[in-house]
Design a protein around this motif. Structure first.
Motif: not given
Length: 323
Positions: A244-266
């Motif tokens: 709803p109120e985008p910031t660079a930090d919030r975008v970065a949090a999503v990108l980093r969490a996406t990478s971590e969510a599938f660690a060991g599978q990707a």
């Protein structure tokens, strides 16, 4: 050539065959289970058209039900995808005939439809425009969706915001409902559609974005299966993002969490984000997102008449997932 509307769930195996032969690698791995899932979302009745020659599948197209919100109004609609013709059946105008049949069903439904087409494919864009015109529908171009990649940097300072798998669907729904940018045609799944989304045959997560102890956004992410000349690659992917109120930090949090969510599978280190078009561009580079060569143009197809511009006529961009 026999062209008919079909039950998409019943012809998933045939549609999978067509799609896997139609597109050279690298391309999404179109399994029958994936197609059953995509075309099985709750909502309006899905539409699918299959072409057969002598009983052999030759071409396919489908539209999947989705819910949208624009300027506070939520409505049903469609996402059109999967247009495909097997190589040995090309050169007969089959793609145009598939479009004609599915757009006949779309027009009868009265529901607006979102379509994504490769930005660099002039023939594909021309084919879509002619099919829309012949069906007596109208079309509006939205902002282009450029794929972005993200590779976590070792030693990088963590963003002030964080993202993690959501424990409660209500948190995700609340974050989605808080998105009010009036330029954006928002994806607006309800609880039933979110629950169905988690039945994706590929690994999938719903993320809650948090900052200073409060929910500030959400995202849907999954482990994409990409067919390459070497086999299937597994790529962490951002499906749709809601800030709803985008910031660079919030975008970065999503990108980093996406990478971590599938660690060991990707099988690749990079995150793919096909549609960040609804986010302010000035937040993307500071978040670590970098544009790649892939770009899709988005279009709204709708019946003419009614209110000026028709449904969603003033929309400029969408955050809907690209399939």
């Amino acid at each position: 050539m026999q062209i008919e509307r079909v039950d998409p769930l019943a012809v998933a195996e045939e549609a999978s065959l067509v799609l896997r032969e139609a597109w050279p690698p690298p391309v999404l791995h179109y399994t029958a289970d994936y197609l059953r899932w995509q075309l099985g979302f709750p909502g309006a009745a899905p539409l699918a058209v299959l072409a057969r020659e002598g009983g052999e599948p030759a071409g396919f197209i489908g539209v999947a039900p989705r819910r949208f919100r624009f300027r506070g109004v939520t409505s049903d609609g469609y996402l059109l995808s999967f247009l495909s013709v097997r190589p040995k059946f090309r050169g007969q105008g089959l793609a145009g005939r598939l479009y004609a049949e599915v757009f006949s069903g779309v027009r009868a439904s009265g529901l607006p439809t979102v379509v994504f087409v490769e930005a660099r494919s002039a023939p594909a864009q021309h084919l879509l425009a002619k099919a829309v015109e012949r069906a007596g529908l109208s079309m509006k171009r939205l902002a282009a969706c450029q794929n972005h990649g993200f590779v976590p940097r070792a030693g990088a300072a963590p963003p002030r915001a964080g993202a993690a798998p959501a424990a409660d669907l209500d948190d995700v729904l609340a974050a989605m409902a808080a998105c009010r940018d009036e330029r954006v045609l928002w994806a607006a799944p309800d609880a039933a559609q979110l629950e169905h989304s988690l039945r994706d045959p590929r690994p999938r997560r719903l993320l809650r974005v948090e900052e200073a102890g409060r929910t500030v956004g959400a995202a849907a992410v999954f482990l994409s299966e990409i067919a390459t000349a070497r086999g299937i690659e597994l790529v962490p992917t951002v499906d749709a993002i809601f800030l709803p109120e985008p910031t660079a930090d919030r975008v970065a949090a999503v990108l980093r969490a996406t990478s971590e969510a599938f660690a060991g599978q990707a099988t690749v280190p990079a995150v793919s984000a096909p549609n960040l078009a609804a986010l302010p561009p000035e937040h993307l580079r500071p978040a670590g997102a970098r544009p790649t060569g892939a770009t899709f143009d988005a279009f709204v197809v709708r019946s003419p008449g009614g209110q000026p511009g028709g449904p969603w006529g003033d929309a400029e961009v969408t955050n809907l997932e690209i399939v």
